[in-house]
Motif scaffolding. Structure first.
Motif, PDB file in Angstrom:
ATOM      1  N   SER A   9       0.824  -1.214   0.000  1.00 39.69           N
ATOM      2  CA  SER A   9       0.000   0.000   0.000  1.00 39.69           C
ATOM      3  C   SER A   9       0.859   1.265   0.000  1.00 39.69           C
ATOM      4  O   SER A   9       0.506   2.258  -0.633  1.00 39.69           O
ATOM      5  N   SER A  10       1.997   1.240   0.681  1.00 44.35           N
ATOM      6  CA  SER A  10       2.848   2.439   0.720  1.00 44.35           C
ATOM      7  C   SER A  10       3.492   2.723  -0.633  1.00 44.35           C
ATOM      8  O   SER A  10       3.632   3.885  -1.025  1.00 44.35           O
ATOM      9  N   LEU A  11       3.855   1.693  -1.359  1.00 51.93           N
ATOM     10  CA  LEU A  11       4.413   1.905  -2.697  1.00 51.93           C
ATOM     11  C   LEU A  11       3.350   2.479  -3.633  1.00 51.93           C
ATOM     12  O   LEU A  11       3.627   3.381  -4.429  1.00 51.93           O
ATOM     13  N   THR A  71      13.489   7.982  -0.767  1.00 50.60           N
ATOM     14  CA  THR A  71      14.197   7.882   0.511  1.00 50.60           C
ATOM     15  C   THR A  71      13.486   8.682   1.599  1.00 50.60           C
ATOM     16  O   THR A  71      13.274   8.190   2.710  1.00 50.60           O
ATOM     17  N   GLU A  72      13.108   9.912   1.272  1.00 52.60           N
ATOM     18  CA  GLU A  72      12.412  10.751   2.250  1.00 52.60           C
ATOM     19  C   GLU A  72      11.037  10.180   2.595  1.00 52.60           C
ATOM     20  O   GLU A  72      10.632  10.163   3.759  1.00 52.60           O
ATOM     21  N   TYR A  73      10.318   9.712   1.578  1.00 53.46           N
ATOM     22  CA  TYR A  73       8.989   9.155   1.800  1.00 53.46           C
ATOM     23  C   TYR A  73       9.064   7.942   2.732  1.00 53.46           C
ATOM     24  O   TYR A  73       8.305   7.831   3.687  1.00 53.46           O
ATOM     25  N   ALA A 109       7.573   7.180   6.215  1.00 49.06           N
ATOM     26  CA  ALA A 109       6.646   6.044   6.273  1.00 49.06           C
ATOM     27  C   ALA A 109       7.039   5.040   7.356  1.00 49.06           C
ATOM     28  O   ALA A 109       6.165   4.489   8.035  1.00 49.06           O
ATOM     29  N   VAL A 110       8.330   4.810   7.536  1.00 44.81           N
ATOM     30  CA  VAL A 110       8.773   3.870   8.571  1.00 44.81           C
ATOM     31  C   VAL A 110       8.413   4.406   9.955  1.00 44.81           C
ATOM     32  O   VAL A 110       7.900   3.673  10.806  1.00 44.81           O
ATOM     33  N   VAL A 111       8.665   5.682  10.179  1.00 44.56           N
ATOM     34  CA  VAL A 111       8.323   6.284  11.469  1.00 44.56           C
ATOM     35  C   VAL A 111       6.817   6.213  11.708  1.00 44.56           C
ATOM     36  O   VAL A 111       6.358   5.804  12.781  1.00 44.56           O
ATOM     37  N   LYS A 146       2.033   3.956  14.152  1.00 47.46           N
ATOM     38  CA  LYS A 146       0.703   3.386  13.905  1.00 47.46           C
ATOM     39  C   LYS A 146       0.589   1.989  14.497  1.00 47.46           C
ATOM     40  O   LYS A 146      -0.350   1.691  15.240  1.00 47.46           O
ATOM     41  N   THR A 147       1.552   1.137  14.193  1.00 45.37           N
ATOM     42  CA  THR A 147       1.461  -0.272  14.572  1.00 45.37           C
ATOM     43  C   THR A 147       1.745  -0.517  16.047  1.00 45.37           C
ATOM     44  O   THR A 147       0.998  -1.234  16.710  1.00 45.37           O
ATOM     45  N   PHE A 148       2.812   0.080  16.542  1.00 41.42           N
ATOM     46  CA  PHE A 148       3.265  -0.286  17.883  1.00 41.42           C
ATOM     47  C   PHE A 148       2.897   0.728  18.966  1.00 41.42           C
ATOM     48  O   PHE A 148       3.202   0.501  20.134  1.00 41.42           O
ATOM     49  N   VAL A 149       2.246   1.819  18.595  1.00 42.25           N
ATOM     50  CA  VAL A 149       1.757   2.755  19.610  1.00 42.25           C
ATOM     51  C   VAL A 149       0.233   2.821  19.531  1.00 42.25           C
ATOM     52  O   VAL A 149      -0.461   2.393  20.452  1.00 42.25           O
TER      53      VAL A 149
END
Length: 146
Positions: A59-61, A83-85, A89-91, A96-99
């Motif tokens: 979905s992110s791609l 790279t910036e995206y 997106a990782v942050v 989203k997932t772990f908080v």
């Protein structure tokens, strides 16, 4: 002549948030659909943690491509934008997932199928402004500097 350019610019920028909403909606539907399928296939206590990764990658791609080409019409370097995206997106994925999802699912006992949309809505507005101002900003042409 300048008034005509101004009106055109307002029209174009007025559609940008709407286009962003559509691209985010498409990416969300892909993410949620794949997440639900994978969550059921994997099963077990940590199934949603593992189901989010492939769903998020696909979905992110999709979202990156739609935002770069259609929403922001960016002319910045593909590799720099990618790279910036994905740094953003990782942050966002981790928050989203772990908080947010962890809090909703484990503390508030909200089903993961509902905690994901809640997390997405919380992060939606922040993502728009970060992508618009930094990731997909347009390079200024020499003629724009006058």
């Amino acid at each position: 002549m300048k008034l005509k350019n101004l009106i055109h610019e307002i029209r174009e920028k007025g559609l940008e948030p709407f286009k962003y909403l559509i691209s985010s909606g498409v990416a969300f539907l892909i993410n949620w659909f794949l997440f639900m399928i994978l969550d059921k296939l994997i099963g077990g206590r940590l199934s949603w943690e593992f189901a989010t990764i492939p769903a998020w990658l696909i979905s992110s791609l999709t979202n990156f491509t739609m935002n770069r080409v259609w929403v922001f019409r960016s002319n910045s370097s593909l590799w720099k934008a990618l790279t910036e995206y994905y740094s953003l997106a990782v942050v966002v994925y981790l928050i989203k997932t772990f908080v947010i999802m962890e809090f909703c699912s484990r503390v508030l006992r909200i089903d993961p199928s509902l905690s994901m949309p809640i997390a997405e809505v919380v992060l939606f507005v922040c993502n728009y402004f970060i992508q618009k101002k930094w990731i997909f900003r347009k390079k200024k042409n020499e003629s724009d500097k006058t």
